[in-house]
Design an enzyme around this catalytic site. Structure first.
Site, PDB file in Angstrom:
ATOM      1  N   HIS A   1       2.351   8.142   5.046  1.00 42.55           N
ATOM      2  CA  HIS A   1       1.614   7.907   3.808  1.00 42.55           C
ATOM      3  C   HIS A   1       2.573   7.775   2.645  1.00 42.55           C
ATOM      4  O   HIS A   1       3.720   8.207   2.701  1.00 42.55           O
ATOM      5  CB  HIS A   1       0.581   9.016   3.550  1.00 42.55           C
ATOM      6  CG  HIS A   1       1.133  10.229   2.870  1.00 42.55           C
ATOM      7  ND1 HIS A   1       1.244  10.340   1.504  1.00 42.55           N
ATOM      8  CD2 HIS A   1       1.626  11.385   3.361  1.00 42.55           C
ATOM      9  CE1 HIS A   1       1.753  11.515   1.190  1.00 42.55           C
ATOM     10  NE2 HIS A   1       2.002  12.163   2.303  1.00 42.55           N
ATOM     11  N   CYS A   2       2.089   7.136   1.583  1.00 45.06           N
ATOM     12  CA  CYS A   2       2.802   7.030   0.312  1.00 45.06           C
ATOM     13  C   CYS A   2       1.782   7.344  -0.785  1.00 45.06           C
ATOM     14  O   CYS A   2       0.767   7.967  -0.504  1.00 45.06           O
ATOM     15  CB  CYS A   2       3.432   5.651   0.143  1.00 45.06           C
ATOM     16  SG  CYS A   2       2.243   4.293   0.092  1.00 45.06           S
ATOM     17  N   ARG A   3       2.021   6.914  -2.005  1.00 40.00           N
ATOM     18  CA  ARG A   3       1.082   7.255  -3.081  1.00 40.00           C
ATOM     19  C   ARG A   3      -0.220   6.465  -2.986  1.00 40.00           C
ATOM     20  O   ARG A   3      -1.291   7.023  -2.993  1.00 40.00           O
ATOM     21  CB  ARG A   3       1.714   7.031  -4.456  1.00 40.00           C
ATOM     22  CG  ARG A   3       0.821   7.519  -5.608  1.00 40.00           C
ATOM     23  CD  ARG A   3       1.453   7.307  -6.962  1.00 40.00           C
ATOM     24  NE  ARG A   3       1.708   5.908  -7.257  1.00 40.00           N
ATOM     25  CZ  ARG A   3       0.785   5.046  -7.683  1.00 40.00           C
ATOM     26  NH1 ARG A   3      -0.434   5.451  -7.874  1.00 40.00           N
ATOM     27  NH2 ARG A   3       1.106   3.802  -7.915  1.00 40.00           N
TER      28      ARG A   3
ATOM     29  N   MET B   1      -1.901   8.744  -0.754  1.00 40.52           N
ATOM     30  CA  MET B   1      -2.195  10.033  -1.392  1.00 40.52           C
ATOM     31  C   MET B   1      -3.380   9.921  -2.354  1.00 40.52           C
ATOM     32  O   MET B   1      -4.169  10.865  -2.467  1.00 40.52           O
ATOM     33  CB  MET B   1      -0.938  10.452  -2.156  1.00 40.52           C
ATOM     34  CG  MET B   1      -0.999  11.764  -2.820  1.00 40.52           C
ATOM     35  SD  MET B   1      -0.079  12.893  -1.800  1.00 40.52           S
ATOM     36  CE  MET B   1      -0.397  14.369  -2.711  1.00 40.52           C
TER      37      MET B   1
END
Length: 174
Positions: A59-61, A89
């Site tokens: 995952h990332c932002r 996120m």
């Protein structure tokens, strides 16, 4: 290998079943806010992810970085099944799932750049009207620096901010 995109709720079920959650954001982003239990392996060092027997969830932002680098992430997972959290996120938080927030950590470098550049542009404009037109050059200089950063991927202000005392723990490779 292709990476399947899954919802935050499905990611949580897989994590509870033993999947490894990997946060590919930079250290400064992870330190300020993260999903409890996530391992931070920034995208620039994703090749150092050790081989995993269990499924890997990246995952990332916002989900943009993971989607843009899906092939790289699939290679880093090697033979393990791997997934991307749809919406990253932001979607995780929006789904009401737990996040850990540490407001004592410094803002992410890019937010610091945005604040600094915006402040310098406003200062240049204000001084240009109040003190003398030569101060408009400050705004032009910052604008040119932002264009250079966008074109080359190198940002002088970000490099400078990384060396500030409040960011010492997040220097590249630290």
């Amino acid at each position: 290998m292709t990476i399947t995109t899954i919802s935050p709720a499905e990611a949580r079920r897989k994590i509870e079943a033993g999947a490894l959650l990997v946060d590919i954001r930079d250290k400064d982003e992870h330190a300020r806010e993260n999903i409890p239990g996530a391992v931070n392996v920034p995208l620039s060092r994703i090749g150092s992810l050790p081989p995993c027997a269990q499924p890997v969830i990246f995952h990332c932002r916002s989900g943009m970085r993971t989607a843009a680098n899906a092939d790289l992430l699939a290679g880093a997972a090697r033979d393990a099944p791997c997934y991307i959290v749809e919406g990253g996120m932001d979607a995780w938080r929006k789904a009401g799932l737990p996040v850990s927030v540490d407001r004592k950590q410094p803002l992410e470098i890019m937010r610091q750049v945005q604040l600094g550049a915006g402040g310098l542009v406003l200062l240049g404009v204000a001084l240009g009207f109040l003190a003398g037109p030569g101060f408009f050059a400050l705004s032009a200089f910052v604008g040119a620096g932002l264009m250079l950063a966008g074109a080359t991927g190198w940002c002088g202000m970000a490099s400078l901010l990384r060396h500030m005392p409040w960011n010492r723990g997040f220097r590249q490779g630290a």
